[in-house]
Design a protein around this motif. Structure first.
Motif, mmCIF file in Angstrom:
data_model
loop_
_atom_site.group_PDB
_atom_site.id
_atom_site.type_symbol
_atom_site.label_atom_id
_atom_site.label_comp_id
_atom_site.label_asym_id
_atom_site.label_seq_id
_atom_site.Cartn_x
_atom_site.Cartn_y
_atom_site.Cartn_z
ATOM 1 N N GLU A 60 35.049 57.717 26.335
ATOM 2 C CA GLU A 60 34.555 57.237 27.623
ATOM 3 C C GLU A 60 33.229 56.528 27.423
ATOM 4 N N VAL A 61 33.018 55.446 28.140
ATOM 5 C CA VAL A 61 31.771 54.700 28.067
ATOM 6 C C VAL A 61 31.004 54.880 29.364
ATOM 7 N N GLN A 62 29.717 55.168 29.236
ATOM 8 C CA GLN A 62 28.882 55.365 30.404
ATOM 9 C C GLN A 62 27.681 54.437 30.338
ATOM 10 N N THR A 63 27.080 54.167 31.467
ATOM 11 C CA THR A 63 25.874 53.355 31.518
ATOM 12 C C THR A 63 24.716 54.191 32.024
ATOM 13 N N VAL A 64 23.506 53.793 31.655
ATOM 14 C CA VAL A 64 22.298 54.492 32.085
ATOM 15 C C VAL A 64 21.416 53.500 32.831
ATOM 16 N N PRO A 65 21.031 53.765 34.051
ATOM 17 C CA PRO A 65 20.175 52.836 34.810
ATOM 18 C C PRO A 65 18.889 52.552 34.056
ATOM 19 N N THR A 66 18.520 51.269 33.982
ATOM 20 C CA THR A 66 17.326 50.909 33.222
ATOM 21 C C THR A 66 16.061 51.509 33.821
ATOM 22 N N SER A 67 16.076 51.848 35.080
ATOM 23 C CA SER A 67 14.873 52.377 35.725
ATOM 24 C C SER A 67 14.514 53.769 35.230
ATOM 25 N N THR A 68 15.447 54.428 34.508
ATOM 26 C CA THR A 68 15.184 55.789 34.057
ATOM 27 C C THR A 68 14.501 55.831 32.699
ATOM 28 N N PHE A 69 14.303 54.682 32.042
ATOM 29 C CA PHE A 69 13.655 54.672 30.736
ATOM 30 C C PHE A 69 12.153 54.840 30.882
ATOM 31 N N THR A 70 11.594 55.737 30.081
ATOM 32 C CA THR A 70 10.147 55.937 30.074
ATOM 33 C C THR A 70 9.664 56.032 28.631
ATOM 34 N N GLY A 71 8.686 55.210 28.292
ATOM 35 C CA GLY A 71 8.117 55.278 26.960
ATOM 36 C C GLY A 71 7.153 56.449 26.857
ATOM 37 N N VAL A 72 7.088 57.071 25.695
ATOM 38 C CA VAL A 72 6.163 58.188 25.470
ATOM 39 C C VAL A 72 5.390 57.944 24.190
ATOM 40 N N GLU A 73 4.414 58.788 23.945
ATOM 41 C CA GLU A 73 3.578 58.630 22.761
ATOM 42 C C GLU A 73 4.380 58.826 21.476
ATOM 43 N N ARG A 74 3.933 58.164 20.425
ATOM 44 C CA ARG A 74 4.555 58.289 19.111
ATOM 45 C C ARG A 74 4.537 59.750 18.680
ATOM 46 N N ALA A 75 5.650 60.210 18.107
ATOM 47 C CA ALA A 75 5.780 61.627 17.764
ATOM 48 C C ALA A 75 6.057 61.811 16.282
ATOM 49 N N GLY A 76 5.466 62.832 15.710
ATOM 50 C CA GLY A 76 5.778 63.190 14.333
ATOM 51 C C GLY A 76 7.131 63.879 14.272
ATOM 52 N N VAL A 77 7.799 63.767 13.130
ATOM 53 C CA VAL A 77 9.085 64.439 12.916
ATOM 54 C C VAL A 77 8.908 65.434 11.775
ATOM 55 N N ALA A 78 9.132 66.709 12.084
ATOM 56 C CA ALA A 78 8.980 67.767 11.082
ATOM 57 C C ALA A 78 10.352 68.345 10.752
ATOM 58 N N ILE A 79 10.654 68.475 9.468
ATOM 59 C CA ILE A 79 11.891 69.103 9.019
ATOM 60 C C ILE A 79 11.551 70.473 8.456
#
Length: 374
Positions: free
Chosen positions: A38-57
């Motif tokens: 199934e293919v779904q769409t996401v309204p563009t108004s819901t996108f929010t940028g956030v601060e750069r994040a570190g990735v820890a493994i």
């Protein structure tokens, strides 16, 4: 046309164009389905940028990444996350909007808008990936399902945390307990015991424990490109003289690269300077006219099955890699040399020879063998 009429027309055209989505945001909305998902769409108004994040493994910071928030959920760039997790060979098809990535053990595919992804030859349910600012983003829950990790956002320090291998699984939309058990190469019974479940019912967002490692083991795949009859037939334990000679030639070629450094998820083009286990076998066999697929999971479905007691030189032997994968999948491949020995490449020593019959580690994690030489 009067000046007033022209002005009115200009205002109408301006309003029409203002309502049209920008080209970059149109990419974020998939318009067609592939592979039955199934293919779904996401309204563009819901996108929010956030601060750069570190990735820890496993608590060790490895890199940084630029996440976004979609409907209150964190999404991360798929290619960036893949690289951080060791999937160095990442490609993207603009035509199908599909990313393909391999770490040498398994190849994964995710497509913009699709509610399922491919992990090896299996399907896993995911939140539909989106395309924004030239990159494909997937949710942290989807990253967990695709990469066999448990990935979450740690609010205390604003980082992305990765548990590798995963010891827990977050149920995705569309999951059934049977599908979850299949994806982790275990049984429904083991899943129920591990989670004290009284029924098979699961709900999206529910956290489940992954059964212990000894209860996860991928069985020999029954899929390959050659005829099913040949695939299901056991290989003969006796080699012809010409096949035996080719096996020895392949082993001799492999020995030339003793000590060549190991690189997890190495690209095929890097061979023979740097190789992982499957690019090593692929490269060596290719020198003698035998074509093997890229990753060890794909290689495990080629040729004919052979019992461990009937191994001969040139057979491919496959193992689990529990330090990285909790789903019991094929995670390593080597070339059997005879007398319990195999030629392969590993992180510490690079290309080397190991007596797998005298090693508790390799004996414990042995899965099965395939014969590709005839």
């Amino acid at each position: 046309m009067t000046i007033r009429s022209k002005k009115r027309l200009s205002l109408m055209l301006a309003a029409a164009f203002a309502l049209m989505p920008l080209p970059a945001l149109m990419d974020a909305q998939a318009t067609s389905a592939r592979g039955g998902a199934e293919v779904q769409t996401v309204p563009t108004s819901t996108f929010t940028g956030v601060e750069r994040a570190g990735v820890a493994i496993n608590g060790v910071m490895k890199a940084a990444i630029d996440p976004i928030i979609v409907n209150h959920a964190y999404y991360v760039p798929f290619p960036d996350m893949a690289h951080i997790l060791g999937y160095k060979d990442v490609a993207y098809s603009y035509r199908s909007k599909t990313h393909v990535a391999t770490d040498g053990s398994v190849t994964v595919k995710v497509s913009v808008g699709n509610t399922s992804a491919q992990k090896g030859d299996e399907r896993v349910n995911i939140d539909p990936p989106i395309h924004l600012k030239g990159k494909t983003y997937i949710s942290l829950g989807s990253a967990s399902a695709v990469f066999n990790t448990y990935t979450w956002f740690k609010a205390e320090n604003g980082s992305i945390q990765v548990q590798l291998p995963a010891r827990q699984y977050k149920v995705q939309k569309g999951d059934t307990l049977w599908e979850i058990a299949q994806a982790h190469h275990t049984t429904i019974g083991a899943m129920r015991v591990a989670n004290n479940m009284k029924s098979d019912a699961v709900t999206p967002g529910q956290m489940l424990r992954v059964p212990p490692e000894y209860q996860t083991r991928e069985m020999e795949p029954a899929r390959q490109s050659s005829p099913a009859k040949e695939n299901n037939a056991a290989a003969t334990p006796v080699q012809s003289s010409s096949t035996a000679a080719k096996a020895q030639a392949i082993i001799a070629t492999g020995k030339k690269y003793m000590g060549v450094p190991y690189k997890f998820g190495a690209k095929s083009s890097e061979a023979p300077r740097r190789m992982d286990c499957s690019s090593f076998t692929q490269y060596v066999f290719k020198q003698h006219g035998v074509t093997l697929p890229r990753d060890s999971r794909q290689q495990s479905s080629v040729g004919t099955r052979v019992a461990k007691s009937q191994l001969v030189a040139g057979d491919l032997v496959f193992f689990k890699y529990p330090e990285r994968y909790s789903d019991g999948r094929v995670g390593h491949v080597g070339i059997y040399m005879g007398n319990g020995q195999m030629l392969h490449t590993v992180p510490k020593s690079g290309v080397t020879i190991t007596n797998m019959s005298k090693s508790g580690y390799w004996t414990r994690n042995y899965l099965f063998a395939r014969r590709v030489l005839r």
